[in-house]
Design an enzyme around this catalytic site. Structure first.
Site, PDB file in Angstrom:
ATOM      1  N   ASP A 176      30.699  38.991  44.817  1.00 49.58           N
ATOM      2  CA  ASP A 176      30.460  37.700  44.365  1.00 49.58           C
ATOM      3  C   ASP A 176      31.616  36.869  43.942  1.00 49.58           C
ATOM      4  O   ASP A 176      32.135  37.046  42.945  1.00 49.58           O
ATOM      5  CB  ASP A 176      29.560  37.875  43.196  1.00 49.58           C
ATOM      6  CG  ASP A 176      28.708  36.325  42.849  1.00 49.58           C
ATOM      7  OD1 ASP A 176      29.186  35.425  43.221  1.00 49.58           O
ATOM      8  OD2 ASP A 176      27.584  36.394  42.171  1.00 49.58           O
ATOM      9  N   HIS A 177      32.061  35.677  44.610  1.00 50.64           N
ATOM     10  CA  HIS A 177      33.298  35.037  44.506  1.00 50.64           C
ATOM     11  C   HIS A 177      32.859  34.219  43.045  1.00 50.64           C
ATOM     12  O   HIS A 177      34.180  33.526  42.552  1.00 50.64           O
ATOM     13  CB  HIS A 177      33.601  34.135  45.723  1.00 50.64           C
ATOM     14  CG  HIS A 177      34.947  34.196  45.702  1.00 50.64           C
ATOM     15  ND1 HIS A 177      35.826  33.853  44.850  1.00 50.64           N
ATOM     16  CD2 HIS A 177      35.802  33.887  46.812  1.00 50.64           C
ATOM     17  CE1 HIS A 177      36.942  33.779  45.326  1.00 50.64           C
ATOM     18  NE2 HIS A 177      37.007  33.856  46.602  1.00 50.64           N
TER      19      HIS A 177
END
Length: 457
Positions: free
Chosen positions: A428-429
């Site tokens: 998850d950036h």
């Protein structure tokens, strides 16, 4: 006096709203004891066996196997005083005056109280509609047709006659035939079916319409959908689909790949299998990957954190509840190894073996599938090299472990045949930057490529 109690479908501590009845372990007339398993249900997580908190005699089952019901719905009635005399008071819900319950029964009821839907409200059980026998001497009733169990023919899917006192006759015809009749203005109630059981066919409708229907194209199948199967979306499949959609369209996914030479790991595996500490333990490459993840998390804790949008916080977990994606007959489930970071390699191997076996049997306790912090999916067992896995909801990263293959590899400037594996990490950036994700993946790869590196972590 009989004391009737209704047993509602309980939420097995998962926050779920419905479950499917798989099979009953009791039938009306059976005596049951406190904490006896009476029914097996399938939730969106797993198959679960439910015990009953009372002793007595089962008087009625309100739900058939295969039905999906909401939490809190009465599914069974039991008479907890079967040796009493008389009937329950008229106008009541069937409950006799309260009396003190045995200690064992009270303990069982206390154990059931945390389950959502248990004891939260008084619910009057709705009995299943009884089949009405057809009156032989009712002149107004049309001669009954043979009952047909195909749900495509009519909405009447019970075994009772299609024409009963007080009911309108329902013609037997499949949806395409009904549509054709509607398009041609044909009242199916005026058509006599020529197929077995009085089923109305396309030809019957066309004859009734005077041949007004256009002939069907020669290449088209006689009945659309004849070579198709439709399976209801429910249970594990429904929950998995919703979770994956939510994750894919909520967390901005980034996936990175790494190919590594795991020959040293496989050589170590063969040595450890002969070690008496690993006697009776199934030591798999997945166990090495799990250990590598737990070690690498220490240096990059971001992959073990989670984005809390509601609180506006990133929550860092100082423990690793390691999820292992497992394919089961009921669909994909992700049971967890609790505190995997505190386990030795031999403990991890044993835990993984037990976890996967229990998951395939559909016996994983619901609590064991909650609150994970990181997930591994082993696509290598299917002969697949790599993939782009979707992050499990509530987590920030997932590692896919590919198949181990003999491949050409350069070692000290020379070409050699080595054991090679591909890894892919989705993260998850919002929580994990590219640098952090790359460093974590590189650390996992370094440990698997040279297990001796682990002593430096």
């Amino acid at each position: 006096m009989p004391d009737y109690k209704q047993f509602p479908l309980a939420d097995t501590a998962e926050g779920l709203t419905e479950a499917e009845i798989l099979n009953w372990r009791v039938q009306p007339g059976d005596r049951v004891e406190v904490n006896q398993i009476v029914v097996e249900v399938e939730t969106a997580k797993a198959a679960v066996e439910l015990p009953i908190p009372w002793a007595g005699v089962v008087t009625e089952l309100h739900v058939e196997p295969g039905q999906t019901v909401e939490v809190g719905t009465p599914i069974l009635t039991v008479d907890t005083d079967p040796d009493g005399a008389g009937a329950p008071p008229q106008g009541s819900n069937g409950s006799a005056p309260a009396k003190e319950a045995p200690a064992e029964q009270q303990a069982a009821e206390e154990e059931m109280k945390p389950l959502v839907g248990y004891g939260s409200k008084t619910v009057v059980a709705k009995r299943r509609p009884r089949k009405v026998a057809q009156a032989a001497d009712t002149a107004a009733v049309e001669t009954p047709r043979t009952a047909v169990s195909d749900p495509l023919l009519t909405e009447n899917v019970s075994n009772e006659p299609l024409t009963t006192p007080g009911k309108e006759y329902v013609p037997l015809a499949k949806p395409p035939v009904r549509k054709l009749a509607k398009d041609l203005g044909v009242d199916l109630r005026t058509v006599t079916g020529s197929a077995e059981g009085g089923v109305i066919t396309r030809e019957d409708v066309e004859r009734a319409a005077g041949g007004a229907a256009a002939p069907a194209p020669a290449a088209a199948p006689a009945e659309p959908g004849a070579r198709e199967r439709r399976v209801p979306i429910k249970g594990v499949r429904k929950a998995t689909a919703q979770a994956m959609v939510n994750s894919a369209f909520t967390a901005p996914h980034v996936t990175e790949f790494l190919t590594i030479d795991v020959t040293p790991m496989m050589e170590l595996r063969e040595r450890l299998k002969r070690d008496r500490a690993f006697a009776g333990v199934k030591l798999t490459p997945l166990a090495f990957a799990a250990k590598a993840v737990c070690l690498a998390v220490r240096r990059t804790p971001d992959v073990n954190a989670v984005w809390d949008d509601e609180a506006g916080e990133i929550v860092y977990k100082d423990y690793v509840h390691l999820g292992i994606a497992a394919a089961t007959p009921r669909g994909l489930v992700v049971p967890k190894v609790r505190d995997a970071d505190r386990m030795s390699l031999v403990e991890l191997a044993a835990a993984l073996d037990e976890l996967t076996a229990t998951a395939r049997e559909g016996k994983t306790p619901p609590a064991d599938m909650l609150n994970g912090t990181f997930t591994i999916t082993n696509v290598g067992v299917f002969g697949v090299d790599t993939g782009t896995p979707i992050i499990n909801p509530g987590e920030s990263a997932i590692l896919a472990v590919g198949a181990i293959r003999d491949m050409p590899w350069v070692v000290d400037g020379e070409l050699a045949v080595r054991k090679v594996m591909q890894l892919s990490l989705s993260f998850d950036h919002r929580v994990v930057d590219g640098q952090q994700g790359s460093e974590f993946l590189a650390d996992v790869g370094a440990i698997l490529a040279d297990p001796a590196v682990a002593i430096t972590y």
